[in-house]
Design an enzyme around this catalytic site. Sequence first.
Site, PDB file in Angstrom:
ATOM      1  N   GLU A  20       0.863  -1.189   0.000  1.00  0.00           N
ATOM      2  CA  GLU A  20       0.000   0.000   0.000  1.00  0.00           C
ATOM      3  C   GLU A  20       0.888   1.224   0.000  1.00  0.00           C
ATOM      4  O   GLU A  20       1.881   1.283   0.728  1.00  0.00           O
ATOM      5  CB  GLU A  20      -0.889   0.081   1.255  1.00  0.00           C
ATOM      6  CG  GLU A  20      -1.990  -0.926   1.305  1.00  0.00           C
ATOM      7  CD  GLU A  20      -2.915  -0.744   2.512  1.00  0.00           C
ATOM      8  OE1 GLU A  20      -3.045   0.399   3.012  1.00  0.00           O
ATOM      9  OE2 GLU A  20      -3.493  -1.748   2.944  1.00  0.00           O
TER      10      GLU A  20
HETATM   11  P1  P53 Z   1      -7.736   5.685   4.792  1.00  0.00           P
HETATM   12  C1  P53 Z   1      -4.044   4.516   9.397  1.00  0.00           C
HETATM   13  C2  P53 Z   1      -2.703   4.778   9.095  1.00  0.00           C
HETATM   14  C3  P53 Z   1      -2.119   4.172   8.000  1.00  0.00           C
HETATM   15  C4  P53 Z   1      -2.860   3.312   7.214  1.00  0.00           C
HETATM   16  O1  P53 Z   1      -6.399   4.815   4.852  1.00  0.00           O
HETATM   17  C5  P53 Z   1      -4.175   3.044   7.525  1.00  0.00           C
HETATM   18  C6  P53 Z   1      -4.783   3.643   8.617  1.00  0.00           C
HETATM   19  C7  P53 Z   1      -6.206   3.367   8.956  1.00  0.00           C
HETATM   20  O2  P53 Z   1      -7.014   4.394   8.502  1.00  0.00           O
HETATM   21  O3  P53 Z   1      -4.942   2.162   6.841  1.00  0.00           O
HETATM   22  C8  P53 Z   1      -4.541   1.592   5.607  1.00  0.00           C
HETATM   23  O4  P53 Z   1      -8.707   4.871   4.016  1.00  0.00           O
HETATM   24  C9  P53 Z   1      -5.450   0.406   5.377  1.00  0.00           C
HETATM   25  C10 P53 Z   1      -6.453   0.611   4.296  1.00  0.00           C
HETATM   26  C11 P53 Z   1      -6.830   2.071   4.234  1.00  0.00           C
HETATM   27  C12 P53 Z   1      -5.589   2.840   3.808  1.00  0.00           C
HETATM   28  O5  P53 Z   1      -4.520   2.617   4.699  1.00  0.00           O
HETATM   29  O6  P53 Z   1      -8.126   5.885   6.200  1.00  0.00           O
HETATM   30  O7  P53 Z   1      -4.763  -0.810   5.191  1.00  0.00           O
HETATM   31  O8  P53 Z   1      -7.555  -0.244   4.551  1.00  0.00           O
HETATM   32  O9  P53 Z   1      -7.883   2.366   3.406  1.00  0.00           O
HETATM   33  C13 P53 Z   1      -5.818   4.325   3.692  1.00  0.00           C
HETATM   34  O10 P53 Z   1      -7.365   6.939   4.075  1.00  0.00           O
END
Ligand code: P53
EC number: 3.2.1.-
Length: 476
Positions: free
Chosen positions: A374
């Site tokens: 990611e």
């Molecule tokens: P969103 C927090 C910090 C880093 C990654 O996040 C995180 C989170 C939780 O919010 O989550 C990951 O959608 C996760 C995904 C998520 C993505 O990062 O809050 O593995 O499910 O969607 C982005 O902007």
Amino acid sequence: MSGFKEGFLWGGAVAAHQLEGGWKEGGKGVSVADVMTAGAHGVPRVITDGVLPGKNYPNHEAIDFYHRYKEDIGLFAELGFKCFRTSIAWTRIFPLGDELEPNEAGLQFYDDLFDECLKHGIEPVITLSHFEMPYHLVVEYGGWRNRKLIDFFVRFSKVVFTRYQHKVKYWMTFNEINNQANYHEDFAPFTNSGLKYVEGEDREPVMYQAAHYELVASALAVSAAKAINPDLQVGCMIAMCPIYPLTCAPRDMMMAMNAMHRRYWFTDVHVRGEYPQHLLKYFERRGFELDITEGDLAALKQGCVDYIGFSYYMSFATKATDDNPQLDYDETKSLVSNPYVQKSDWGWQIDPVGLRYSLNWFWDHYQLPLFIVENGFGAIDVQERDGTVNDQYRIDYMSAHIAEMKKAVVEDGVELMGYTPWGCIDLVSAGTGEMKKRYGLIYVDKDNEGNGTLNRSRKQSFNWYKEVIATNGEKL
Ligand code: P53
């Protein structure tokens, strides 16, 4: 020659609950994501007692990938994806989580999805548990505070390893297992582990206990995978936000080191099959008496992961303060703003160099293959009248990160398996439940209130990333 090896896994990443929708289709059960309302930046999502009438639950429909996946995989194929990371919704396979037999309709859905990927030469990369465990396990068992969850998870893992062993080679156990290090807030404990804290409870040992059971379950799943088919590769998945000291004051440095210890010990257990000594000493100092058996320790030692999958969005910074003599880390209080980097509209610090640093940090500590599963930029996109989205800011973010990733590979020599940017198609934000916080290369016509045609269209970043893949990272 760009420096990325032949067969480098370029692709994109999503999670079942954030895009599938179809929350009741094919016998699916209610997951923890199905009882979370929509929030916004600074407005937390509410965890309701089951699904209540009149509330907005954005994951119920999400972007309706459940019915539209053929079109979406077609677009991924056009991008040239070598792999596609998604998760298997546990509740499609075991709707309640504690059944003995799996749900065939759910299994068939993923057979069809993986066949569709393979038809286009796209290798599925699968997370077993990505913030979407069965809600029934929360209500009946208290989530991962209960040892029984180990058996339920291992049963689920064995079923899917057996069923998909010839379609899926790369697996990960628990998504961002270390997010729950932030146990002061309600979000991560619930999404990671189905934990609902009761008023006045000492949260920290509960978190360590739940994480321990998950780590044992993960190790048992790794061992089960190898027994089913030795070709399967099972990794862990860590949310990497490296924590810098705000200054070079020695106590700031120590504070940063302690913070890294508290957020990343999970990796030590996954990779080495052992708790690091600093954590055992910390349990001693805090008087935490956890249920960790000899059998657990043997299981951990036997089920070490094959690779480290991790997310990277941002870096953190911290500093020592006088009211914290032991320099203990509390994620809700210990972080400070880094004056040297910019922030996204959601306050996430943008730091491409931090990705190179993280790759080196992981490699120095563990010498296991790394997989960036990611990375991406959550932003507000504006669709022009002609349907285009000029998301140059997303291209800038991604190209700067890929450039640093390239340095880590070419100049520093870390072993990197692939790169799958997050939310390659717009989906529901995990943290806020918004549609407005978009990551996609593909635009989905839907807003926070759930209005829109759900039509898909290519953003400017789509064409750019297609070229990146076609040149194996040569042209950024
Ligand atoms: P969103 C927090 C910090 C880093 C990654 O996040 C995180 C989170 C939780 O919010 O989550 C990951 O959608 C996760 C995904 C998520 C993505 O990062 O809050 O593995 O499910 O969607 C982005 O902007």
